[in-house]
Motif scaffolding. Structure first.
Motif, PDB file in Angstrom:
ATOM      1  N   ARG A 180       0.792  -1.235   0.000  1.00 21.41           N
ATOM      2  CA  ARG A 180       0.000   0.000   0.000  1.00 21.41           C
ATOM      3  C   ARG A 180       0.822   1.281   0.000  1.00 21.41           C
ATOM      4  O   ARG A 180       0.384   2.273  -0.588  1.00 21.41           O
ATOM      5  N   ALA A 224       0.046   4.946  -2.197  1.00 22.41           N
ATOM      6  CA  ALA A 224      -0.558   5.985  -1.365  1.00 22.41           C
ATOM      7  C   ALA A 224      -0.827   7.282  -2.114  1.00 22.41           C
ATOM      8  O   ALA A 224      -1.805   7.981  -1.834  1.00 22.41           O
ATOM      9  N   ARG A 231      -5.653   6.189  -2.893  1.00 22.87           N
ATOM     10  CA  ARG A 231      -6.427   6.956  -1.913  1.00 22.87           C
ATOM     11  C   ARG A 231      -7.812   6.346  -1.724  1.00 22.87           C
ATOM     12  O   ARG A 231      -8.341   6.292  -0.610  1.00 22.87           O
ATOM     13  N   ASP A 261      -7.454   3.326   0.427  1.00 22.44           N
ATOM     14  CA  ASP A 261      -7.279   3.691   1.828  1.00 22.44           C
ATOM     15  C   ASP A 261      -8.621   4.062   2.464  1.00 22.44           C
ATOM     16  O   ASP A 261      -8.930   3.633   3.587  1.00 22.44           O
ATOM     17  N   GLU A 287     -10.646   0.846   2.928  1.00 23.04           N
ATOM     18  CA  GLU A 287     -10.180  -0.053   3.976  1.00 23.04           C
ATOM     19  C   GLU A 287     -10.269   0.561   5.367  1.00 23.04           C
ATOM     20  O   GLU A 287     -10.178  -0.168   6.364  1.00 23.04           O
ATOM     21  N   GLN A 288     -10.433   1.877   5.458  1.00 23.72           N
ATOM     22  CA  GLN A 288     -10.605   2.487   6.773  1.00 23.72           C
ATOM     23  C   GLN A 288     -11.886   2.014   7.448  1.00 23.72           C
ATOM     24  O   GLN A 288     -11.921   1.791   8.654  1.00 23.72           O
ATOM     25  N   LYS A 311      -8.170  -7.565   5.596  1.00 22.27           N
ATOM     26  CA  LYS A 311      -7.768  -7.107   4.270  1.00 22.27           C
ATOM     27  C   LYS A 311      -7.588  -8.278   3.317  1.00 22.27           C
ATOM     28  O   LYS A 311      -7.397  -9.423   3.727  1.00 22.27           O
TER      29      LYS A 311
END
Length: 731
Positions: free
Chosen positions: A405, A409, A415, A418, A421-422, A481
């Motif tokens: 990852r 980034a 993005r 991210d 997956e948050q 994940k």
């Protein structure tokens, strides 16, 4: 130039015949390679355009069967499923400004080329539906082959970006999936690849200039290698419809080709210079170089290609495509070295001065060899101890798959990943369970399975689709994940507990099958490498002990290298994550390349020692003379090879950095500690047993032939039991 009779006199085998033919027809050879190079220049842009995402699927695996069944039963899901991620710091998902932006994106996506479906995607954990949300998701199905999906992606992204502009930028949108992630990485990776190649050449150039002390010879080596790689790239471009051209394939093929091409050309040029230093004219020196060093290069290329071919037994498209590319690049380097290079050397001979250091009894490397052979046991124990010490961390080696990852980034897809997956770490690894049916049979009962998985703490959310023809598709979003060991365990649990006939697929299932195929093939690959290497070296050296010694040294170097890789990577402290692990395909690729390259230097050194031994019969003197002849080119070649693979350390992708580190370190250890210390020490200890080969029953004809075989300085005479048995006396 030599006379016709001089050249004809050396025509007694295929390599000398090849060298003679190249020298005679060098203008035609140069013209042919020039034509190949010009054609290749126009083909390379097509190669870059044809690059696609690395194919991790395993043909015939459960995930591959599931993917095919999903495409057949649910064609609206397309060939790939992406996720559109929308986010706003200011608005929640139920506010008008947010919903207006998403509605615009949905409308635009549905009219974009290649889109098969746009629908809500339940990526959020179901028990948190009552919380304020700032992120929403859409499932986007896309159709077409990988290249078509790459071509259509800009228009699809534009649809999402227009929606963001409609909200004055207060709502952002990103497409997440294999195609978007690869598209964002491709330009960065190509830049990394160009940078690594430039660094490798920047290091190789001064090394060759200092080592050879002949600028023209250096230019000839670089030109030969460059043309070989250019032609290989053109052939890869022509095969783009058959091979999945990707960055990992290009990087490994480029580094391997650059290293091998420079290595092979260096060996031939060095022998050419030695022959010129002995007083041979240009034509005869070129013929002799092809007949001796060219033969060794052919053996070395055969070793590399043989080791690489063991990976064809791995049923993974990514690995097989890398193997085929490696075979092609090696063959191109071999062809250029044996044809283009002798033609160039003969043409430019007046600018390439000869050197006379071959077999110098008092040369610096010969003196070191004599010093080493006075205390062979001490050096052998010290060298083996160092290798075992370096191999100690090998017990902490942990293989896995890391999406890397950090390298994503700064990209749009990164993005989006991210953001996704948050709140829903497992959304990119959504697991699909297909329950097939028929139009005449009622849809299968999915209630029990759905309820059980909703109660499973490893599952975040579920979704069900019915195609109206008896088949049902259940989609489960895991909490972990896509590249996590926990997700792989969940996939296996579903396969064990799903109803009979159910097919489990999706990205996480594909990675599980890829992981299992590669780990399952490691023992077979190792066995093939060991047995194939032994048989090859048995044929090349006509000795039983030397191949065993070489294989043991290769095993020690491989173990030491992976031990050092564990130290650099660092043992993983999280059993639920693959972060900090070694990517699963690195050991397979690296191990095969290591064995191939180590045999390259082994063949070069031992064949030269054998050449002197056949002539003199003095074992210690032969080892010293062989080391004197080969130490400089081995050191130069290894330095070039190390630079070629070490340049991959500048890449963004972790697997490229790991591959580059592994091979660079292994080559450095092999060319220094093993080739220049352990091999001479062990050969001194073994003495004439080095050349021992058990006698085979001989016919009267073979006995007569053997008794009449003289010693020869070419190193290519028939190896007869009478001259190789321990205690025999050279004549």
């Amino acid at each position: 130039m030599g006379t016709e009779s001089d050249i004809s006199a050396s025509r007694n085998d295929v390599f000398q015949s090849l060298g003679t033919s190249i020298v005679r027809h060098r203008k035609a050879v140069l013209a042919a390679w020039l034509l190949f190079a010009v054609i290749s220049v126009f083909a390379v842009p097509h190669l870059l355009h044809a690059m696609t995402a690395p194919p991790f699927f395993v043909a015939g695996s459960p995930s591959a069967r599931a993917a095919e069944a999903v495409r057949r039963e649910f064609p609206e899901l397309g060939s790939e499923q992406m996720i559109a991620v929308f986010h706003s710091d200011r608005f929640t998902t139920d506010q008008p400004a947010y919903t207006h932006a998403v509605d615009l994106a949905v409308t635009a996506l549905r009219h974009a080329p290649g889109i098969t479906v746009v629908s809500p995607f339940p990526a959020e954990p179901e028990e948190e539906d009552d919380l304020p949300q700032h992120v929403s998701y859409l499932l986007v199905g896309v159709d077409g082959a990988p290249a078509e999906r790459q071509d259509r992606l800009p228009g699809q992204r534009a649809a999402v970006e227009r929606a963001a502009r409609a909200s004055d930028g207060r709502v952002t949108g990103h497409l997440v999936g294999v195609s978007p992630l690869f598209s964002d990485m491709r330009e960065s990776d190509l830049t990394d690849l160009r940078t690594s190649e430039a660094l490798a050449i920047a290091v190789a150039l001064p090394v060759l200039l200092v080592g050879l002390r002949r600028p023209t010879a250096t230019a000839v080596i670089l030109l030969t290698t460059g043309i070989a790689l250019l032609v290989a790239a053109a052939i890869l471009a022509a095969l783009a419809g058959t091979l999945a051209i990707n960055v990992f394939l290009m990087a490994t093929a480029s580094a391997t080709g650059l290293g091998l091409g420079l290595d092979y050309a260096l060996l031939l040029v060095t022998r050419f210079g030695d022959e010129r230093g002995k007083g041979a004219d240009a034509a005869q020196a070129a013929v002799t170089a092809v007949a001796t060093a060219g033969r060794t290069v052919a053996y070395s290329a055969a070793a590399v290609m043989g080791c690489t071919s063991t990976l064809l037994f791995v049923n993974a498209t990514l690995i097989r495509d890398c193997v085929l590319a490696g075979l092609l690049v090696t063959a191109a380097c071999l062809a250029a070295t044996l044809t283009l290079l002798p033609a160039l050397l003969t043409t430019l001979a007046q600018r390439i001065a000869g050197t006379r250091t071959a077999g110098a009894p008092n040369g610096p490397w010969a003196r070191r060899a004599h010093h080493l052979m006075r205390r062979p046991a001490r050096y052998l124990v010290a060298g083996v101890s160092l290798l075992l010490l370096a191999a100690a961390p090998l017990s902490d080696l942990r293989l896995g798959f890391d999406l890397d990852r950090p390298s994503l980034a700064r990209t749009s897809a990164g993005r989006g990943l991210d953001l996704l997956e948050q709140r829903a770490p497992g959304a990119p690894g959504t697991i699909m369970v297909l329950l097939p049916g028929t139009p005449t049979r009622p849809s299968p009962d999915t209630t029990t399975l759905t309820v059980r998985l909703r109660q499973d703490p490893r599952v975040a959310s579920t979704m069900a689709l019915d195609n109206g023809r008896g088949a049902t598709l259940l989609a489960f979003v895991p909490r972990s994940k896509v590249d996590s060991p926990d997700t792989r365990a969940l996939v296996q649990h579903l396969r064990n507990t799903a109803p009979t006939g159910a097919l489990v697929g999706g990205p996480a299932a594909i990675l599980l099958d890829f992981h299992r195929e590669l780990t399952g093939r490691l023992p077979l690959t190792g066995l093939l490498l060991l047995s194939g290497s032994f048989l090859f070296l048995l044929y090349a050296f006509r000795s039983l002990l030397l191949p065993l010694k070489a294989i043991l040294a290769n095993v020690l170097v491989t173990a030491a290298t992976f031990g050092l890789l564990v130290l650099v990577t660092g043992p993983s402290t999280d059993a639920h994550s693959d972060a900090g692990t070694v990517n699963i395909f690195v050991p397979l690729i690296a191990m095969v390349v290591l064995f191939g390259l180590s045999m390259d230097y082994e063949v070069f050194l031992v064949r030269r020692i054998r050449e002197y031994y056949l002539t003199t019969g003095n074992h210690a003197r032969s080892v010293a003379a062989g080391l004197q002849d080969t130490a400089r080119p081995i050191t130069l070649a290894a330095t070039v090879m190390v630079a070629s693979f070490a340049s991959l350390l500048t890449a963004n992708q972790a697997e490229l950095r790991q591959t580059g580190f592994t091979i660079a370190v292994a080559v450095a250890i092999d060319a220094t500690l093993v080739r220049l210390v352990l091999v001479p020490a062990l050969m001194r200890i073994l003495g004439r047993w080095n050349w021992w080969l058990p006698r085979l029953p001989k016919t009267r004809r073979s006995s007569a032939s053997a008794s009449s075989t003289p010693h020869t300085s070419t190193g290519d005479a028939a190896w007869t039991p009478a001259s190789s048995a321990p205690g025999s006396t050279a004549t």
